[in-house]
Design an enzyme around this catalytic site. Structure first.
Site: not given
Length: 416
Positions: A165, A305, A316, A337, A342, A403
């Site tokens: 991502c 994010h 975050e 998002k 996403h 990831f």
């Protein structure tokens, strides 16, 4: 010789909230969600049946039907977004453009998973002789950049990054560094994804990453809300034209914003979970601030994010509070998002586009679906809940985390 300055002269995107930049920006400012029930395949038996699909998109507006047949959907979205950005930057109108110094760096987190899945089913049903000679070039990730370079005759470097991502952010950041270093003058850079397939949705659901709020798709993605229960997959692409400042000035190009800084780091912790203390994210953001030679108090807005997962949203926020201290409560922070879903490898691309538009229009898009802000767990910052805010937006920081614990941060600023 010092580092060369890099500016953004073109933007393009295809996303669940619109197939052009203007459509998408209008949707975001008005808080319209692009998330709905999946229409592309039968979701019976799957625990998740919602996603942010791209709607009413016609690739033949960009390439011929023959060319389109030999490309996976993620290529369609990436190519369309790149051609939009190139047209916006009016690169084709420059007779003196040195195409040997134009690079194309467009990545994808997963690539042609839908095509791979369908071809495997065909083999099971009809045997190996039904495998198309175009199967491999229609699925491999670097063919997005390859097709754009072929369509436009750009002979600088063309390649793709794949960092989950964080792909779109890394692609733009690496292009920024190449222009700074004088290796190229112009870059077509961003990320693309189309992974709303049976296999990918089943895989992410098995990993317990997806929201299961199937009965209420438009409110399913709830960053920083107490009721958040996982992310919602989206698809599409976001691409920028980056250009060396003097090069852009010489040809009279419109400048949206300047790329001020880029930071990268790794959590070195877990395959899918973020470091709870936020130290990996802090390292990436701090490196971007130092690269931009600005202080934390100079940042007006963070396009976070924030995917709507319990652990990720909180980590975050922890990182932002530790790095920005009291200024964390003065900044605007939002998660687009909440409306797009996403886009995985495409997220950093579209979110860079939206960050730049926030500077260009001096308005911050909202986080929608904040019904019960998770204040008791520390999510108590100004997340522009449920409404766009007009404010001074001179410097924006955009985060992407993937990831494998891979982190990327870009900083954009109003042209000085």
């Amino acid at each position: 010789m010092g580092k060369r300055r890099v500016v953004v002269t073109g933007v393009g995107q295809v996303s669940p909230v619109g197939n052009t930049v203007l459509e998408a920006w209008d949707s975001l400012l008005n808080g319209r969600s692009g998330i709905a029930t999946i229409t592309r395949f039968d979701t019976s038996g799957l625990g998740c049946s919602i996603a942010g699909e791209v709607k009413n998109f016609n690739i033949e507006d960009y390439v011929s039907p023959k060319q389109a047949r030999h490309m996976d959907l993620f290529m369609h979205y990436g190519i369309a977004s790149a051609l939009q950005a190139i047209e916006d930057a009016q690169l084709d109108d420059d007779p003196n453009l040195d195409k040997t110094r134009v690079g194309v760096i467009i990545g994808s987190g997963i690539g042609g998973v839908d095509n791979i899945e369908n071809m495997t089913l065909q083999i099971e049903e009809k045997g190996y002789r039904k495998v198309s000679p175009f199967f491999i070039p229609s699925t491999i990730i670097n063919l997005v950049a390859g097709h754009v370079s072929m369509l436009k005759g750009y002979q600088g470097p063309s390649y793709s990054l794949a960092s989950a991502c964080t792909t779109g952010t890394h692609s733009i950041g690496d292009s920024f560094m190449m222009i700074q270093a004088g290796r190229i003058d112009v870059a077509i850079a961003g990320g693309t994804e189309s992974s709303i397939s049976r296999l990918a949705v089943a895989g992410f659901h098995a990993a317990k990453a997806l929201s299961s709020r199937n009965d209420d798709p438009t409110t399913a993605c709830r960053p920083w809300d107490r009721g958040r229960d996982g992310f919602v997959m989206g698809e599409g692409a976001g691409v920028l034209v980056l250009e060396e400042y003097e090069h852009a000035k010489k040809r009279g190009a419109k400048v949206y914003a300047e790329v001020l800084g880029y930071g990268m780091s790794s959590d070195a912790y877990h395959m899918t979970a973020p470091l709870p203390d936020g130290s990996g994210a802090i390292l990436g953001m701090d490196r971007a601030l130092k690269d931009a030679q600005i202080n934390p108090v100079d940042v007006d807005y963070i396009n976070a994010h924030a995917t709507s997962t319990q652990l990720g949203d909180l980590a975050e926020v922890v990182a932002i509070k530790k790095l920005f201290k009291d200024h964390a409560y003065n900044m605007k922070i939002s998660s687009t998002k909440s409306m797009t879903g996403h886009l995985l490898g495409g997220a950093g691309g579209i979110e860079s586009v939206y960050s730049i538009l926030a500077i260009h229009h001096q308005i911050v898009p909202p986080t929608i679906n904040v019904f019960d802000q998770d204040i008791e767990n520390g999510c108590d910052l100004d997340f522009c809940a449920n409404g766009a805010q007009e404010t001074k937006v001179d410097i924006v920081l955009s985060n992407s985390f993937g990831f494998g614990g891979t982190n990327g941060t870009l900083i954009f600023g109003k042209l000085r």
